[in-house]
Design a protein around this motif. Structure first.
Motif, PDB file in Angstrom:
ATOM      1  N   GLN A 174      40.500  55.593  -9.314  1.00 40.74           N
ATOM      2  CA  GLN A 174      39.863  56.389 -10.357  1.00 40.74           C
ATOM      3  C   GLN A 174      39.014  57.465  -9.706  1.00 40.74           C
ATOM      4  O   GLN A 174      38.057  57.163  -8.987  1.00 40.74           O
ATOM      5  N   ALA A 175      39.387  58.700  -9.960  1.00 38.56           N
ATOM      6  CA  ALA A 175      38.629  59.842  -9.464  1.00 38.56           C
ATOM      7  C   ALA A 175      37.591  60.230 -10.516  1.00 38.56           C
ATOM      8  O   ALA A 175      37.747  59.919 -11.701  1.00 38.56           O
ATOM      9  N   PRO A 176      36.535  60.919 -10.115  1.00 40.29           N
ATOM     10  CA  PRO A 176      35.499  61.322 -11.074  1.00 40.29           C
ATOM     11  C   PRO A 176      36.089  62.125 -12.233  1.00 40.29           C
ATOM     12  O   PRO A 176      36.855  63.067 -12.026  1.00 40.29           O
ATOM     13  N   ARG A 207      41.640  55.774 -14.736  1.00 36.94           N
ATOM     14  CA  ARG A 207      42.166  54.930 -13.669  1.00 36.94           C
ATOM     15  C   ARG A 207      43.689  55.008 -13.697  1.00 36.94           C
ATOM     16  O   ARG A 207      44.305  54.963 -14.767  1.00 36.94           O
ATOM     17  N   GLU A 208      44.275  55.120 -12.502  1.00 29.55           N
ATOM     18  CA  GLU A 208      45.722  55.254 -12.422  1.00 29.55           C
ATOM     19  C   GLU A 208      46.297  54.296 -11.387  1.00 29.55           C
ATOM     20  O   GLU A 208      45.640  53.949 -10.410  1.00 29.55           O
ATOM     21  N   LEU A 209      47.538  53.928 -11.612  1.00 34.64           N
ATOM     22  CA  LEU A 209      48.229  53.047 -10.686  1.00 34.64           C
ATOM     23  C   LEU A 209      48.547  53.793  -9.397  1.00 34.64           C
ATOM     24  O   LEU A 209      48.963  54.956  -9.423  1.00 34.64           O
ATOM     25  N   VAL A 210      48.331  53.107  -8.280  1.00 33.04           N
ATOM     26  CA  VAL A 210      48.703  53.658  -6.981  1.00 33.04           C
ATOM     27  C   VAL A 210      49.956  52.959  -6.465  1.00 33.04           C
ATOM     28  O   VAL A 210      50.953  53.597  -6.163  1.00 33.04           O
ATOM     29  N   ALA A 211      49.886  51.632  -6.375  1.00 28.39           N
ATOM     30  CA  ALA A 211      51.021  50.855  -5.867  1.00 28.39           C
ATOM     31  C   ALA A 211      50.857  49.404  -6.253  1.00 28.39           C
ATOM     32  O   ALA A 211      49.731  48.913  -6.378  1.00 28.39           O
ATOM     33  N   THR A 212      51.989  48.732  -6.450  1.00 30.63           N
ATOM     34  CA  THR A 212      51.971  47.300  -6.741  1.00 30.63           C
ATOM     35  C   THR A 212      53.049  46.600  -5.931  1.00 30.63           C
ATOM     36  O   THR A 212      54.024  47.226  -5.495  1.00 30.63           O
ATOM     37  N   ILE A 213      52.851  45.295  -5.747  1.00 31.96           N
ATOM     38  CA  ILE A 213      53.838  44.470  -5.065  1.00 31.96           C
ATOM     39  C   ILE A 213      53.905  43.126  -5.773  1.00 31.96           C
ATOM     40  O   ILE A 213      52.874  42.524  -6.078  1.00 31.96           O
ATOM     41  N   THR A 221      40.954  61.403  -2.998  1.00 27.52           N
ATOM     42  CA  THR A 221      39.570  60.941  -3.117  1.00 27.52           C
ATOM     43  C   THR A 221      39.361  60.232  -4.447  1.00 27.52           C
ATOM     44  O   THR A 221      39.673  60.777  -5.511  1.00 27.52           O
ATOM     45  N   ALA A 222      38.882  58.999  -4.387  1.00 27.36           N
ATOM     46  CA  ALA A 222      38.694  58.185  -5.585  1.00 27.36           C
ATOM     47  C   ALA A 222      38.075  56.855  -5.181  1.00 27.36           C
ATOM     48  O   ALA A 222      37.994  56.529  -3.989  1.00 27.36           O
ATOM     49  N   VAL A 223      37.690  56.098  -6.197  1.00 23.87           N
ATOM     50  CA  VAL A 223      37.369  54.691  -5.983  1.00 23.87           C
ATOM     51  C   VAL A 223      38.669  53.911  -6.159  1.00 23.87           C
ATOM     52  O   VAL A 223      39.359  54.064  -7.176  1.00 23.87           O
ATOM     53  N   TYR A 224      39.005  53.119  -5.171  1.00 27.19           N
ATOM     54  CA  TYR A 224      40.240  52.338  -5.196  1.00 27.19           C
ATOM     55  C   TYR A 224      39.921  50.895  -5.591  1.00 27.19           C
ATOM     56  O   TYR A 224      39.027  50.272  -4.996  1.00 27.19           O
ATOM     57  N   TYR A 225      40.680  50.395  -6.555  1.00 31.10           N
ATOM     58  CA  TYR A 225      40.447  49.055  -7.086  1.00 31.10           C
ATOM     59  C   TYR A 225      41.661  48.168  -6.820  1.00 31.10           C
ATOM     60  O   TYR A 225      42.808  48.567  -7.079  1.00 31.10           O
ATOM     61  N   CYS A 226      41.389  46.981  -6.362  1.00 31.87           N
ATOM     62  CA  CYS A 226      42.430  45.969  -6.212  1.00 31.87           C
ATOM     63  C   CYS A 226      42.631  45.290  -7.570  1.00 31.87           C
ATOM     64  O   CYS A 226      41.663  45.074  -8.316  1.00 31.87           O
ATOM     65  N   ASN A 227      43.868  44.954  -7.878  1.00 34.73           N
ATOM     66  CA  ASN A 227      44.186  44.280  -9.138  1.00 34.73           C
ATOM     67  C   ASN A 227      45.160  43.148  -8.884  1.00 34.73           C
ATOM     68  O   ASN A 227      46.080  43.277  -8.082  1.00 34.73           O
ATOM     69  N   VAL A 228      44.934  42.052  -9.582  1.00 34.76           N
ATOM     70  CA  VAL A 228      45.826  40.897  -9.479  1.00 34.76           C
ATOM     71  C   VAL A 228      46.212  40.458 -10.882  1.00 34.76           C
ATOM     72  O   VAL A 228      45.357  40.366 -11.766  1.00 34.76           O
ATOM     73  N   LEU A 229      47.490  40.197 -11.071  1.00 36.33           N
ATOM     74  CA  LEU A 229      47.981  39.616 -12.316  1.00 36.33           C
ATOM     75  C   LEU A 229      48.363  38.171 -12.070  1.00 36.33           C
ATOM     76  O   LEU A 229      49.148  37.876 -11.167  1.00 36.33           O
ATOM     77  N   ARG A 230      47.778  37.287 -12.882  1.00 39.38           N
ATOM     78  CA  ARG A 230      48.118  35.858 -12.799  1.00 39.38           C
ATOM     79  C   ARG A 230      48.416  35.404 -14.216  1.00 39.38           C
ATOM     80  O   ARG A 230      47.520  35.286 -15.034  1.00 39.38           O
ATOM     81  N   GLY A 231      49.681  35.217 -14.492  1.00 39.96           N
ATOM     82  CA  GLY A 231      50.067  34.929 -15.867  1.00 39.96           C
ATOM     83  C   GLY A 231      49.764  36.141 -16.721  1.00 39.96           C
ATOM     84  O   GLY A 231      50.183  37.257 -16.416  1.00 39.96           O
ATOM     85  N   ILE A 232      48.996  35.942 -17.780  1.00 39.79           N
ATOM     86  CA  ILE A 232      48.616  37.059 -18.639  1.00 39.79           C
ATOM     87  C   ILE A 232      47.234  37.589 -18.290  1.00 39.79           C
ATOM     88  O   ILE A 232      46.730  38.501 -18.941  1.00 39.79           O
ATOM     89  N   ASP A 233      46.615  37.028 -17.274  1.00 38.10           N
ATOM     90  CA  ASP A 233      45.259  37.419 -16.891  1.00 38.10           C
ATOM     91  C   ASP A 233      45.289  38.476 -15.797  1.00 38.10           C
ATOM     92  O   ASP A 233      46.068  38.393 -14.856  1.00 38.10           O
ATOM     93  N   ASN A 263      56.228  49.137  -6.078  1.00 40.48           N
ATOM     94  CA  ASN A 263      56.268  50.274  -6.988  1.00 40.48           C
ATOM     95  C   ASN A 263      55.138  51.208  -6.591  1.00 40.48           C
ATOM     96  O   ASN A 263      54.027  50.750  -6.287  1.00 40.48           O
ATOM     97  N   TYR A 264      55.437  52.509  -6.569  1.00 41.90           N
ATOM     98  CA  TYR A 264      54.454  53.495  -6.141  1.00 41.90           C
ATOM     99  C   TYR A 264      54.336  54.632  -7.156  1.00 41.90           C
ATOM    100  O   TYR A 264      55.327  55.020  -7.797  1.00 41.90           O
ATOM    101  N   ALA A 265      53.149  55.179  -7.247  1.00 44.27           N
ATOM    102  CA  ALA A 265      52.970  56.417  -7.986  1.00 44.27           C
ATOM    103  C   ALA A 265      53.701  57.528  -7.228  1.00 44.27           C
ATOM    104  O   ALA A 265      53.744  57.527  -5.992  1.00 44.27           O
ATOM    105  N   ASP A 266      54.248  58.461  -7.967  1.00 45.06           N
ATOM    106  CA  ASP A 266      54.989  59.558  -7.327  1.00 45.06           C
ATOM    107  C   ASP A 266      54.116  60.313  -6.339  1.00 45.06           C
ATOM    108  O   ASP A 266      54.595  60.785  -5.304  1.00 45.06           O
ATOM    109  N   SER A 267      52.833  60.414  -6.649  1.00 46.90           N
ATOM    110  CA  SER A 267      51.926  61.210  -5.821  1.00 46.90           C
ATOM    111  C   SER A 267      51.672  60.602  -4.448  1.00 46.90           C
ATOM    112  O   SER A 267      51.183  61.302  -3.553  1.00 46.90           O
ATOM    113  N   VAL A 268      52.004  59.330  -4.263  1.00 49.50           N
ATOM    114  CA  VAL A 268      51.729  58.683  -2.971  1.00 49.50           C
ATOM    115  C   VAL A 268      52.994  58.222  -2.255  1.00 49.50           C
ATOM    116  O   VAL A 268      52.918  57.749  -1.122  1.00 49.50           O
TER     117      VAL A 268
END
Length: 115
Positions: free
Chosen positions: A39-41, A45-51, A90-102, A58-63
């Protein structure tokens, strides 16, 4: 509950590299997917990459071609290798985890790329 601890952010010049790490602990069984968002100022918030647990990425086109996401299942850690960084990364980078529906979020780590 899942706890996430991020590290690796910082200040880097354009063209440089950084590697972010996110270690998961707590109720980490059945984690389906791990990933990074940013998330940039003044922006959403936008997706960067997931595994996924199976290793699909999966990657955002920009990266694409510059960033690489990976995971160490034994350490319950996901990494984001960022190369050829640009000021627009430049942004704040956040880690995200999906566990079931959480969905769980880290506290965020600042990445600043100077021109």
């Amino acid at each position: 509950q899942v706890q996430l601890v991020e590290s690796g952010g910082g200040l880097v010049q354009a063209g440089g590299s950084l590697r972010l790490s996110c270690a998961a602990s707590g109720s980490i069984f059945s984690i389906n997917r791990m990933g990074w968002y940013r998330q940039a100022p003044g922006k959403q918030r936008e997706l960067v990459a997931t595994i996924t647990r199976g290793g699909s990425t999966n990657y955002a086109d920009s990266v694409k071609g510059r960033f690489t996401i990976s995971r160490d299942s034994a350490k319950n850690t996901v990494y984001l290798q960022m190369n050829s960084l640009k000021p627009e990364d430049t942004a704040v980078y956040y880690c995200n985890v999906l566990r079931g529906i959480d969905s769980y979020w880290g506290q965020g780590t600042q990445v600043t790329v100077s021109s």
